[in-house]
Design a protein around this motif. Structure first.
Motif, PDB file in Angstrom:
ATOM      1  N   PRO A  74       0.827  -1.226   0.000  1.00 38.64           N
ATOM      2  CA  PRO A  74       0.000   0.000   0.000  1.00 38.64           C
ATOM      3  C   PRO A  74       0.861   1.277   0.000  1.00 38.64           C
ATOM      4  O   PRO A  74       1.906   1.284   0.555  1.00 38.64           O
ATOM      5  N   ARG A 132      -2.915   6.230  -0.207  1.00 35.96           N
ATOM      6  CA  ARG A 132      -1.995   5.679   0.804  1.00 35.96           C
ATOM      7  C   ARG A 132      -2.413   6.189   2.167  1.00 35.96           C
ATOM      8  O   ARG A 132      -2.592   7.391   2.350  1.00 35.96           O
ATOM      9  N   GLY A 133      -2.562   5.248   3.090  1.00 35.33           N
ATOM     10  CA  GLY A 133      -2.939   5.616   4.455  1.00 35.33           C
ATOM     11  C   GLY A 133      -4.219   6.439   4.484  1.00 35.33           C
ATOM     12  O   GLY A 133      -4.347   7.353   5.299  1.00 35.33           O
ATOM     13  N   VAL A 177      -3.000  10.294  -2.687  1.00 38.50           N
ATOM     14  CA  VAL A 177      -1.697  10.935  -2.853  1.00 38.50           C
ATOM     15  C   VAL A 177      -1.278  11.050  -4.315  1.00 38.50           C
ATOM     16  O   VAL A 177      -0.355  11.779  -4.639  1.00 38.50           O
ATOM     17  N   PRO A 231       7.517  19.390  -4.618  1.00 38.01           N
ATOM     18  CA  PRO A 231       7.817  19.525  -3.193  1.00 38.01           C
ATOM     19  C   PRO A 231       7.766  18.182  -2.471  1.00 38.01           C
ATOM     20  O   PRO A 231       7.147  17.231  -2.952  1.00 38.01           O
ATOM     21  N   SER A 232       8.392  18.152  -1.324  1.00 37.80           N
ATOM     22  CA  SER A 232       8.387  16.943  -0.499  1.00 37.80           C
ATOM     23  C   SER A 232       6.958  16.522  -0.194  1.00 37.80           C
ATOM     24  O   SER A 232       6.116  17.349   0.141  1.00 37.80           O
ATOM     25  N   GLY A 233       6.691  15.238  -0.374  1.00 40.52           N
ATOM     26  CA  GLY A 233       5.363  14.718  -0.055  1.00 40.52           C
ATOM     27  C   GLY A 233       4.348  14.859  -1.173  1.00 40.52           C
ATOM     28  O   GLY A 233       3.181  14.534  -1.000  1.00 40.52           O
ATOM     29  N   CYS A 234       4.790  15.312  -2.352  1.00 42.81           N
ATOM     30  CA  CYS A 234       3.830  15.541  -3.432  1.00 42.81           C
ATOM     31  C   CYS A 234       3.466  14.258  -4.156  1.00 42.81           C
ATOM     32  O   CYS A 234       2.533  14.254  -4.968  1.00 42.81           O
ATOM     33  N   GLY A 235       4.220  13.177  -3.903  1.00 41.42           N
ATOM     34  CA  GLY A 235       3.853  11.901  -4.517  1.00 41.42           C
ATOM     35  C   GLY A 235       4.849  11.364  -5.537  1.00 41.42           C
ATOM     36  O   GLY A 235       4.527  10.446  -6.285  1.00 41.42           O
ATOM     37  N   LYS A 236       6.068  11.914  -5.550  1.00 36.82           N
ATOM     38  CA  LYS A 236       7.072  11.456  -6.524  1.00 36.82           C
ATOM     39  C   LYS A 236       7.399   9.977  -6.333  1.00 36.82           C
ATOM     40  O   LYS A 236       7.358   9.185  -7.278  1.00 36.82           O
ATOM     41  N   THR A 237       7.726   9.621  -5.087  1.00 42.52           N
ATOM     42  CA  THR A 237       8.077   8.234  -4.812  1.00 42.52           C
ATOM     43  C   THR A 237       6.903   7.306  -5.134  1.00 42.52           C
ATOM     44  O   THR A 237       7.079   6.242  -5.718  1.00 42.52           O
ATOM     45  N   THR A 238       5.706   7.744  -4.764  1.00 42.73           N
ATOM     46  CA  THR A 238       4.515   6.923  -5.011  1.00 42.73           C
ATOM     47  C   THR A 238       4.328   6.683  -6.508  1.00 42.73           C
ATOM     48  O   THR A 238       4.027   5.567  -6.936  1.00 42.73           O
ATOM     49  N   GLN A 287      14.530   5.581  -2.789  1.00 41.97           N
ATOM     50  CA  GLN A 287      15.033   6.836  -2.216  1.00 41.97           C
ATOM     51  C   GLN A 287      16.041   6.558  -1.100  1.00 41.97           C
ATOM     52  O   GLN A 287      17.110   7.150  -1.067  1.00 41.97           O
ATOM     53  N   GLU A 294      15.698  10.179  -6.412  1.00 41.28           N
ATOM     54  CA  GLU A 294      16.709  11.072  -5.818  1.00 41.28           C
ATOM     55  C   GLU A 294      18.074  10.395  -5.732  1.00 41.28           C
ATOM     56  O   GLU A 294      18.646  10.276  -4.640  1.00 41.28           O
ATOM     57  N   HIS A 310      15.424  17.045  -6.106  1.00 41.34           N
ATOM     58  CA  HIS A 310      15.076  18.316  -5.478  1.00 41.34           C
ATOM     59  C   HIS A 310      15.958  19.433  -6.009  1.00 41.34           C
ATOM     60  O   HIS A 310      15.712  20.598  -5.782  1.00 41.34           O
TER      61      HIS A 310
HETATM   62  N1  LIG Z   1       3.598   4.013   3.573  1.00 45.71           N
HETATM   63  C1  LIG Z   1       2.773   5.080   3.558  1.00 45.71           C
HETATM   64  N2  LIG Z   1       1.593   5.031   4.176  1.00 45.71           N
HETATM   65  C2  LIG Z   1       0.763   6.084   4.171  1.00 45.71           C
HETATM   66  N3  LIG Z   1       1.051   7.240   3.551  1.00 45.71           N
HETATM   67  C3  LIG Z   1       2.203   7.367   2.926  1.00 45.71           C
HETATM   68  C4  LIG Z   1       3.149   6.284   2.890  1.00 45.71           C
HETATM   69  N4  LIG Z   1       4.219   6.694   2.192  1.00 45.71           N
HETATM   70  C5  LIG Z   1       3.967   7.934   1.814  1.00 45.71           C
HETATM   71  N5  LIG Z   1       2.773   8.359   2.235  1.00 45.71           N
HETATM   72  C6  LIG Z   1       2.176   9.672   1.981  1.00 45.71           C
HETATM   73  O1  LIG Z   1       1.994   9.799   0.595  1.00 45.71           O
HETATM   74  C7  LIG Z   1       2.316  11.119   0.158  1.00 45.71           C
HETATM   75  C8  LIG Z   1       3.296  11.052  -0.982  1.00 45.71           C
HETATM   76  O2  LIG Z   1       4.490  10.483  -0.515  1.00 45.71           O
HETATM   77  P1  LIG Z   1       5.766  10.275  -1.429  1.00 45.71           P
HETATM   78  O3  LIG Z   1       6.727   9.471  -0.673  1.00 45.71           O
HETATM   79  O4  LIG Z   1       5.318   9.749  -2.734  1.00 45.71           O
HETATM   80  O5  LIG Z   1       6.279  11.771  -1.578  1.00 45.71           O
HETATM   81  P2  LIG Z   1       7.579  12.313  -2.297  1.00 45.71           P
HETATM   82  O6  LIG Z   1       7.123  13.293  -3.317  1.00 45.71           O
HETATM   83  O7  LIG Z   1       8.416  11.195  -2.756  1.00 45.71           O
HETATM   84  O8  LIG Z   1       8.308  13.108  -1.128  1.00 45.71           O
HETATM   85  P3  LIG Z   1       9.863  13.337  -0.849  1.00 45.71           P
HETATM   86  O9  LIG Z   1      10.334  14.355  -1.803  1.00 45.71           O
HETATM   87  O10 LIG Z   1       9.886  13.843   0.552  1.00 45.71           O
HETATM   88  O11 LIG Z   1      10.523  12.013  -1.011  1.00 45.71           O
HETATM   89  C9  LIG Z   1       2.816  11.842   1.377  1.00 45.71           C
HETATM   90  O12 LIG Z   1       1.791  12.691   1.840  1.00 45.71           O
HETATM   91  C10 LIG Z   1       3.121  10.782   2.381  1.00 45.71           C
HETATM   92  O13 LIG Z   1       2.849  11.231   3.683  1.00 45.71           O
END
Ligand SMILES: Nc1ncnc2c1ncn2[C@@H]1O[C@H](COP(=O)(O)OP(=O)(O)OP(=O)(O)O)[C@@H](O)[C@H]1O
Ligand SMILES: [Mg+2]
Lengths: 245, 239
Positions: A245, B15-16, B20, B39-46, B83, B156, B188
């Protein structure tokens, strides 16, 4: 499924252990030292020492492999290496078989040391041969590993994983008949003990170290242990998810 | 345009309990470097996890090289660098790469070669746990380069690296892309965005814009890509 990947995984786990000499020393020395301790706790009570110490030689690897395999798998999950492996061309079975190879090998080394000390130095007897005890030890170790891998899926932290030891293994040790024969327990407990895999592991060992001729009972025990191992590995494979997830 | 290497259609990820990734559609051309910024948390990793098939998605379709993301046939063709470095701290650099090399079926000599590519030849026999953060990140990167995948998803990859090494790695990325590899790189660092052929700008789970760096500069009238990105966010906020 690919034997190449399973063997590579087994080698990798053994290499990880090799970089940790203290763990190896503990792995090999602790069971033997505990056995020596027991020899003197039951000083002059040779019969008691035989009835508890001899089967223990084949049960130590179960306990130890349960613990270290669950921690190793947990670290694999938390370090992200599991996620990486799951994106690679590797089947889940390869990973589990690799673990089985590595921990089976470690269990063999441990069994050789503890059996040599027990049957060679401390006067324990194995009427059907110490090799049989050693073989059962490896079988039990792989069962311990399979259960450890399965349960590690339910632990988020290493603290939790360590707690599975008293939660899942201790009751099985108490109920298996090693310290108190199962017939003397409350009937409900006796019934429960027959549902626990460790009971069969113990039962096989008790037969292996008793002078009475080996019947088919030991085969049944070994089959139950092997069957539970396969069941736990299959369930363990189901807990390895490529998508999360 | 030839068939895109990566094609995403109306992707949604929860997610959670939070949404996202919100209805993202995009296409990435083969043999290009695409920068994923936001920005951090915008969903790149997802988004990246969705492309490698590690993410449970709520809706939409992700296709890589014409196949369903995460399908078995794709596994040898897609390399993913997470990451956080995902390598074994209790193995040496060489042992890590030998192991991952065997898993992906790379030839034996490739491990040593790849260690050279990421500039770690002097650290071959060091335990990974004893390396610095940037060095560990390079071991993780090397592990994904072993089997010369056709698609490389790098989350990253240059964080914590010095400018010299970063420039070297970007040269390597360009070389890979010239050889037909498709790279998606999140970052970043805005001056890295200039190295990309195409940019994906994300915010709060949405794809704001997909365009080449020059186009972004032209559109926003900002030479500096960092400022250009801020301007895009500003404009998106206003509309
Ligand atoms: N395992 C998880 N369970 C629940 N929510 C999550 C989980 N991982 C990430 N999130 C939420 O999903 C959103 C996107 O996270 P993601 O890791 O994709 O961001 P990101 O753009 O890669 O950030 P960063 O630049 O800090 O790495 C965030 O709001 C984060 O809090
Ligand atoms: Mg991220």
């Amino acid at each position: 499924m690919s034997p190449r990947i399973a063997v590579a995984t087994g080698r990798r786990v053994l290499r990880q252990v090799r970089h940790d000499p203290r763990t190896i020393a503990l792995l090999l020395a602790v069971p033997a030292l505990l056995l020596v301790l027991m020899r003197f706790i039951f000083d002059g009570q040779d019969q008691v020492f035989q009835s508890i110490g001899a089967p223990l030689c084949g049960l130590f690897p179960f306990i130890v492999m349960f613990l270290i395999s669950s921690i190793t798998m947990l670290r694999e999950r938390t370090s992200g290496t599991l996620e990486r492996l799951m994106t690679m061309p590797m089947s889940k079975l390869d990973l589990l078989l690799g673990y089985g190879l590595a921990f089976g090998a470690l269990a063999a080394a441990q069994a050789i040391v503890v059996c040599s000390v027990g049957f060679g130095l401390l006067g324990l007897t194995a009427p059907h041969g110490a090799v049989l005890v050693g073989a059962l030890a490896i079988l039990n170790a792989v069962l311990g590993m399979a259960l450890g891998l399965l349960l590690s899926a339910f632990a988020r932290t290493e603290f939790q994983a360590v707690q599975f030891m008293p939660a899942f293994v201790f009751p099985q040790i108490l109920l298996c008949g090693l310290f108190v024969s199962r017939e003397d327990m409350a009937p409900a407990l006796e019934a429960i003990s027959w549902l626990l895999p460790f009971t069969y592991a113990y039962d096989a060992l008790a037969r292996a170290v008793s002078p009475t001729p080996l019947g088919s009972g030991i085969v049944v025990d070994a089959l139950v242990v092997a069957g539970t191992t396969i069941g736990a590995l299959v369930l363990g494979a189901l807990t390895l998810k490529r998508r999360t997830p | 345009m030839p068939d895109p290497a990566i094609e995403i259609e109306s992707l949604e990820v929860v997610r959670g309990g939070n949404q996202v990734v919100r209805s993202i559609s995009l296409a990435i051309e083969a043999g290009t470097i695409t920068g994923l910024l936001g920005p951090s948390g915008c969903g790149k990793t997802t988004l990246m996890r969705s492309i490698v098939g590690a993410q449970i998605t709520a809706a939409g379709r992700v296709k890589v090289l014409g196949r369903e993301a995460g399908s078995r046939e794709l596994r040898p063709l897609v390399g993913y660098v997470t990451q956080a470095p995902s390598v074994y701290g209790d193995l040496t650099v060489q042992e890590n790469l030998e192991y991952f090399g065997r898993v992906v079926g790379a030839p034996g000599a490739r491990a040593t070669e790849t260690i050279g590519t990421v500039g770690l030849s002097d650290y071959t026999d060091r335990l990974v746990a004893s390396l610095s953060g940037g060095e560990r990140a390079r071991v993780s990167l090397a592990s994904a380069l072993l089997n010369r995948p056709r698609i490389l998803i790098l989350d990253e990859p240059t964080v914590g690296l010095d400018p010299v090494l970063r420039a070297e790695l970007w040269r390597d990325f360009r070389e890979l892309a010239d050889g037909g590899v498709t790279l998606l790189v999140s970052s970043h660092v805005m001056d890295e965005a200039g190295e990309c052929d195409d940019l994906l700008l994300m915010r709060e789970g949405r794809l704001l814009r997909q365009c080449a760096p020059d186009e972004l500069r032209r559109e926003t009238g900002q030479q500096d890509l960092g400022r250009a990105f801020l301007k895009v966010i500003e404009m998106a906020g206003r509309s």
